[in-house]
Write an enzyme that holds these catalytic residues in place. Structure first.
Site, PDB file in Angstrom:
ATOM      1  N   GLU A 165      -3.450  -4.485   3.461  1.00  0.00           N
ATOM      2  CA  GLU A 165      -3.741  -3.079   3.760  1.00  0.00           C
ATOM      3  C   GLU A 165      -5.090  -2.625   3.185  1.00  0.00           C
ATOM      4  OE1 GLU A 165      -0.779  -0.146   3.231  1.00  0.00           O
ATOM      5  OE2 GLU A 165       0.771  -1.267   4.282  1.00  0.00           O
ATOM      6  N   GLU A 352       5.508  -6.241   6.321  1.00  0.00           N
ATOM      7  CA  GLU A 352       6.202  -5.192   5.566  1.00  0.00           C
ATOM      8  C   GLU A 352       6.833  -4.209   6.523  1.00  0.00           C
ATOM      9  OE1 GLU A 352       4.174  -2.825   2.577  1.00  0.00           O
ATOM     10  OE2 GLU A 352       3.056  -4.600   1.917  1.00  0.00           O
TER      11      GLU A 352
HETATM   12  C1  NOJ Z   1       2.326  -0.634   1.695  1.00  0.00           C
HETATM   13  C2  NOJ Z   1       1.889  -1.462   0.536  1.00  0.00           C
HETATM   14  O1  NOJ Z   1       1.372  -2.696   0.916  1.00  0.00           O
HETATM   15  C3  NOJ Z   1       2.913  -1.574  -0.549  1.00  0.00           C
HETATM   16  O2  NOJ Z   1       2.230  -1.917  -1.712  1.00  0.00           O
HETATM   17  C4  NOJ Z   1       3.672  -0.271  -0.676  1.00  0.00           C
HETATM   18  O3  NOJ Z   1       4.492  -0.239  -1.796  1.00  0.00           O
HETATM   19  C5  NOJ Z   1       4.480  -0.054   0.571  1.00  0.00           C
HETATM   20  N1  NOJ Z   1       3.587  -0.036   1.721  1.00  0.00           N
HETATM   21  C6  NOJ Z   1       5.324   1.210   0.580  1.00  0.00           C
HETATM   22  O4  NOJ Z   1       4.531   2.321   0.469  1.00  0.00           O
END
Ligand code: NOJ
Length: 447
Positions: A165, A352
């Site tokens: 991200e 994710e």
């Molecule tokens: C994106 C991120 O990569 C992760 O670190 C985060 O905890 C989750 N989404 C949830 O917000």
């Protein structure tokens, strides 16, 4: 209706170093930007600090137990740069290397495929004070770090991710509510340009090893914005802005189509924010990849009037409680967009997906049926996308256990397991039993 996934579909769960490891000042580790940022009063909810968190630095065997109980096929984690090379560029820390050797060995002993991210938001602070990603030298800092990782763990990691991200860097430099906490969009744009070069150079380096099994890719989250009232010029403009100029387009265009999009270029020029660049930069960014990681959480609908209302409340110092509706079905459209607009023709993994819960009494948090219902909807849409011909090869639920949720501290819980931060206990939630069954049956049935 029965939803069965393709044979060999990889079911997993994900975490990241800065969110679970703790051991922040042990065995030679030096602070990352998140260790420093979280000490600035008011930056993290309830003043929470990531110093101990789930304590996976000491308790990783408990994590492995939790993975075994779920029957995970794969586990996604990240390396802490500050643990491996504490000052960012100098001596390699043997204790750091040993920690990940033990973790990877334990995964392999249990038949769990490692998926490891080089950079999940936690730059060594020593590099931040030299300008961080705003300094073009970050390309050599990062490739040196990548080389240390590949020398030590190369073929032991099946899936390598350069960056997770990258938009977090934009948030941390343009808006200030992520580390390092700057509010300078021009600088943020320069940082993003360099990040993409770090990615490209790391992929080029990876190719020189000629690994037979290990693969490399990148993880870009896609929160696709749609105009709430199609045809309404303002709503449409917001959606374009949020997709192309301040969202996924910033990355997917240079990574897969080459260069910045027309919309982004026009915006950068108009606002005097065109990054300094060198010839060949866009070629470096656009390296052939082995897979693409999609982080999907929601689809969003932009309504100009709602946005104005929200801005007015924020300006007046209020706290706008934004609870966007869930659009799990959007993942199907996003997957189509990846293939049709960005011409991605490599395997796609959902790296994710998940749902947060507010902290609360244990029994309530354990009874996370909303998470089950939401994930089920996402998986149905993924199943449809696979039937449409999109090559989705795996799915990682965020997260294995509750952990340090960045600016929200420990107030938001995303885990399949409840983390008791006092004792380090990981307690399975209802979703853990449900997910174990999905993995066992390679799908699920909806009556
Ligand atoms: C994106 C991120 O990569 C992760 O670190 C985060 O905890 C989750 N989404 C949830 O917000």
């Amino acid at each position: 209706m029965q939803y069965t996934f393709p044979k060999d579909f990889l079911w997993g769960a994900a975490t990241a170093a800065a969110q679970i490891e703790g051991g922040a000042f042990e065995d030679g580790r030096e602070p990352s930007i998140w260790d420093v940022f979280s000490r600035i009063p008011g930056k993290i909810k309830n003043g929470d600090l990531p110093d101990i968190s789930c304590d996976s630095y000491h308790l990783y065997e408990k994590d492995i137990e939790a993975m075994k109980a779920l029957g995970l096929k794969t586990y996604r984690f990240s390396f802490s740069w500050s643990r491996i090379i504490p000052d960012g560029t100098g001596e390699v820390n043997p204790a750091g290397i040993q920690y990940y050797k033990r973790l990877i060995a334990a995964l392999k002993e249990n038949g769990i495929v490692p998926n490891a991210t080089m950079y999940h938001w936690d730059l060594p602070y020593a590099l931040q004070i030299q300008g961080g990603f705003g300094n073009r030298d970050c390309i050599s800092w990062f490739t040196h770090y990548a080389k240390v990782l590949l020398d030590n763990f190369g073929e032991d990691v099946d899936f390598w991710v350069t960056f997770n991200e990258p938009i977090a860097l934009y948030v941390g430099h343009a808006y200030g509510f992520f580390a390092p906490g700057l509010k300078n969009e021009k600088y943020a744009r320069q940082c993003l340009h360099h990040l993409l070069l770090c990615h490209g150079e790391a992929v080029k380096l990876f190719r020189t090893y000629g690994f037979s099994k290990a693969k490399i890719g990148i993880v870009v989250d896609v929160w696709k914005h749609y105009p709430d009232r199609p045809g309404n010029a303002e709503d449409e403009a917001y959606a374009v802005f949020n997709n192309e100029i301040a969202g996924y387009g910033m990355f997917l265009h240079p990574l897969f189509l080459g260069g910045y999009s027309e919309e982004l270029n026009a915006y950068l020029e108009k606002n005097g924010m065109v990054p300094q660049m060198e010839e060949g930069d866009f070629e470096t960014m656009r390296q052939p990849l082995d897979f693409y990681g999609l982080n999907f959480y929601n689809g969003l609908y932009d309504n100009a009037e709602e946005i104005r209302k929200k801005e007015a409340v924020l300006k007046a110092g209020g706290n706008y409680q934004d609870q966007p509706k869930q659009h799990p079905e959007a993942v199907r459209d996003v997957l189509h967009m990846l293939v049709e607009k960005y011409r991605i023709q490599i395997p796609i993994y959902i790296t994710e997906n998940g749902l947060p819960q507010e902290d609360g009494p244990l029994e309530e948090v354990l009874d996370d049926r909303e998470r089950i219902a939401y994930v089920e909807q996402v998986l149905i849409a993924v199943h449809q996308a696979i039937a449409d011909g999109i090559p989705v090869k795996g799915y990682y639920l965020w997260s294995l256990m509750d952990n340090f949720e960045w600016s929200a501290g420990f107030s938001l819980r995303y885990g399949l397991h409840y983390t008791d931060y006092q004792t380090g206990k990981r307690i399975p939630k209802k979703s853990a039993g449900w997910y174990a069954r999905v993995i066992r049956e390679n799908g699920f049935t909806i009556p």
